[in-house]
Design a protein around this motif. Structure first.
Motif, PDB file in Angstrom:
ATOM      1  N   HIS A  70     -78.756  31.985  55.438  1.00 13.65           N
ATOM      2  CA  HIS A  70     -77.674  31.003  55.370  1.00 13.65           C
ATOM      3  C   HIS A  70     -77.669  30.145  56.633  1.00 13.65           C
ATOM      4  N   THR A 114     -64.546  30.546  56.926  1.00 15.51           N
ATOM      5  CA  THR A 114     -63.661  29.907  55.948  1.00 15.51           C
ATOM      6  C   THR A 114     -64.449  29.106  54.931  1.00 15.51           C
ATOM      7  N   GLY A 115     -65.712  28.805  55.237  1.00 13.95           N
ATOM      8  CA  GLY A 115     -66.508  27.915  54.408  1.00 13.95           C
ATOM      9  C   GLY A 115     -66.533  26.497  54.920  1.00 13.95           C
ATOM     10  N   TYR A 117     -67.563  23.208  56.852  1.00 12.82           N
ATOM     11  CA  TYR A 117     -68.920  22.725  57.114  1.00 12.82           C
ATOM     12  C   TYR A 117     -69.342  22.886  58.571  1.00 12.82           C
TER      13      TYR A 117
END
Length: 672
Positions: A70, A114-115, A117
């Motif tokens: 990731h 949190t996701g 960017y």
């Protein structure tokens, strides 16, 4: 003197060929015991590059070692395996069956996400004790997307993690800590300009330190936190300009007439605040700091053994840092070193022969190097450049060391030098102009017998400030050339104690006026001619009085991520009266300049040459090639300007000249 990469006789830049189909966007880089290199990409692959030196005139061989990671942004070899930092995890990659490919991905430690960017994570750096250090970005969330926030632990922190997965928070105050590593056994990190960060710099971090960005202090009172500083402590000294509850979002802007609080003054009030050991002046020595690496090659990379090299992703360059300790505190000087990498210089690693590998990427971030990615190797040719090798602080000035003997006549003349100092604001605004600028004076210069050192006695030393020292008048003893990079930026955190240098009676004194700070004296540019009555100003922000029927055309132009204008090709009739509404929804500053045909590169380079003066000038050089321009727009701001299309048909470029942007952020106005 700025050499193109291909013209540099001292360092040779070699581009490693990359097979078609491999997207090698370098996120992490390390050299293996075999001399091969390992690299992780932002797309989530890990590669082993065999024969990266292209011995036997054979190309390198790329072997995929792992995939599915990731967005990894760091890689290290430790204890017989590769360790990689993904967005939310420190991972150890094992090849247990010995087939040359990872077959077991060990999750060493995970942290929450949190996701968002911007929640990048970097590392690991391996400490002398075998502990692994990881750094984490803050996030940016709507509606106040310009304000860095730490919504989950431990965004904006450095974490120290044991190989068995035990984590302890180490330090806080980071915004975008893309640079990380050890120098002489001490942990340092490097940040980028942004909110609360006036410019990039190299910071020595000890456990419990706070580096400046207050978002991370949300977790300062967590049971694991080693910090003694809270957000309330910071906000009692500096107004965070938060949006009042129930009010529409309010974005902080720089107040040119407001009070100036540099970070070093805050550090005097609050123990535990850590200022940069060395500042990297924004727009001069980079705009988006990448990796730093201490020179451990023992001279195989040239005359800078023990110094530190710092990559810059945005300007596709490497700078150089000389560090010293005064009263136990790190400080030192930063210099230019090498420009012209193919893409954004992101990660560095020493080869087995003392050459320097540079992994590069620019997707979404932009860079002056136009390639989307590259892997290059920088090799010292054996020729010694004439450079300021080091600058050391003295009780009454500085001592300069040179790589080759100086011409004693020019080096002993105080008029060969210029000195000034400046600092950045500590505030919640994106970046800072150089403020509190003062000129100093070089009163006396004493050259050593061997011609390799010059002791300067100066007026104008200021603790906590960046001192721009220019030695453009000094010449090389052998060929009469000036230093390749004649400007040093010394961060004076502590003024040394001790004896001062006695100035002999009748010694030469300086009789010159020091120019304001800049990276180097830019080439002279023509003085703009006065505009005739009725002709518009270059930054015309009100409706011209003679436009009695208003504009003929309204154009709306915006920026978009990746250093682009949303409209890149427009056509108008000659003489059209235009109202241009320029909007910047991006997360970094931009401007708009309409230029004479074929002048984009010239104006872009002139904007870079403005150096530390650039932000105060909106990075708009005063030259006839600039027809119209906006001011420098901070994120989430706009400006309306009025302009008239040129009377002569042609293709007129428009560009953003914020440092490093002009190469890719362009469009054309076609006049019929």
């Amino acid at each position: 003197m700025l050499l193109r990469a291909q013209d540099n006789p001292f360092y040779r830049l070699i581009t490693l060929p990359i097979p078609e189909g491999i997207v090698l966007e370098g996120g992490g880089l390390t050299t293996l015991p075999s001399g091969d290199i390992a690299l992780v990409t932002r797309h989530g692959d890990a590669w082993i590059v065999e024969n990266p030196y292209m011995e036997g005139n054979q190309p390198p061989h790329y072997r995929r070692f792992a995939s599915g990671l990731h967005e990894p942004l760091g890689l290290a070899w430790h204890d017989g395996t590769l360790w990689v930092t993904q967005r939310g995890e420190l991972t150890r990659l094992w090849d247990k069956n010995g087939d040359g490919r990872a077959d077991f991905y060990e999750s060493v430690y995970r942290w929450p996400l949190t996701g968002n960017y911007h929640e990048y994570s970097y590392g690991p750096a391996v400490g002398p004790d075998g502990q692994l250090y990881v750094t984490a970005n803050v996030g940016f969330f709507n509606p106040e997307w310009w304000r860095g926030q730490s919504e989950v632990p431990w965004r904006g922190w450095t974490l120290r993690i044991s190989p068995s997965g035990e984590m302890e928070p180490y330090a806080a105050g980071m915004r975008s800590p893309n640079g990380y590593g050890f120098i002489d056994g001490e942990f340092f990190y490097a940040d980028n300009q942004g909110d609360w960060m006036g410019s990039g710099g190299l910071v020595h971090l000890e456990k419990g330190d706070f580096a400046g960005h207050p978002a991370s202090l949300r977790w300062a009172e967590h049971p694991q936190s080693p910090l003694q500083i809270t957000q309330a402590d910071i906000f009692a000294q500096v107004d965070p300009q938060l949006t009042p509850e129930g009010a529409p979002p309010f974005k902080p802007e720089n107040d040119p007439d407001g009070a100036v609080l540099p970070l070093y003054e805050l550090a005097r009030e609050l123990p535990g605040v850590k200022t940069p050991a060395v500042w990297l002046p924004h727009g001069v020595l980079g705009i988006s700091t990448g990796q730093f690496l201490a020179d451990t090659t023992e001279g195989a990379f040239g005359p800078f053994a023990g110094q530190v090299f710092v990559s810059d992703q945005g300007q596709s360059k490497i700078s150089r840092i000389f560090l010293e300790k005064v009263d136990g505190v790190y400080q030192g000087a930063s210099f230019g070193f090498f420009d012209g990498f193919a893409s954004g210089a992101m990660r560095l690693s020493w080869g087995r022969d003392g050459s320097l590998f540079v992994a590069q990427t620019n997707r979404g971030w932009g860079s002056t190097g136009r390639e989307p990615f590259a892997l290059q190797r920088l090799v010292w040719t054996g020729k010694i450049p004439f450079e300021i090798q080091a600058v050391r602080a003295m009780p009454d000035g500085f001592e300069l060391s040179f790589t080759r003997p100086v011409d004693k006549g020019t080096a002993a003349d105080p008029a060969s030098y210029a000195l000034s100092s400046f600092i950045y604001k500590y505030h919640p605004v994106y970046g800072s102009p150089a403020v509190n600028l003062e000129e100093g004076q070089v009163r006396y210069a004493e050259v050593s017998r061997d011609g390799l050192k010059v002791r300067l006695v100066v007026d104008g030393l200021r603790e906590g400030y960046i001192h721009e020292l220019r030695a453009e008048g000094v010449r090389d003893y052998t060929d009469g050339q000036p230093p390749l990079h004649p400007t040093a930026y010394y961060t004076l955190n502590r003024r040394p104690q001790g004896d001062t240098l006695a100035i002999p009676a009748g010694a030469r004194a300086a009789h010159h006026h020091h120019p304001a700070p800049a990276e180097a004296a830019p080439a002279p540019v023509p003085t703009p001619r006065p505009r005739p009555a009725g002709q518009l100003a270059k930054n015309q922000t009100t409706l011209p009085a003679h436009w009695t029927e208003g504009p003929d055309l309204t154009i709306r132009l915006s920026t978009k991520p990746g250093l682009q204008f949303d409209v890149q090709d427009m056509t108008v009739e000659a003489g059209t009266r235009i109202r241009l509404i320029f909007n910047n929804p991006d997360d970094m500053p931009h401007n708009f300049l309409l230029l004479r045909p074929g002048q984009a590169d010239k104006v872009g380079k002139a904007a870079l040459a403005l150096g530390v003066k650039g932000m105060a000038m909106d990075y708009v050089p005063e030259m006839d090639e600039v027809l119209y321009h906006s001011k420098l727009l901070q994120p989430a701001t706009n400006q309306t300007i009025y302009l008239e299309a040129p009377s002569e048909p042609g293709v007129y470029p428009y560009v953003c000249t914020y440092p490093g942007h002009y190469v890719s952020m362009r469009g054309v106005l076609r006049v019929k």
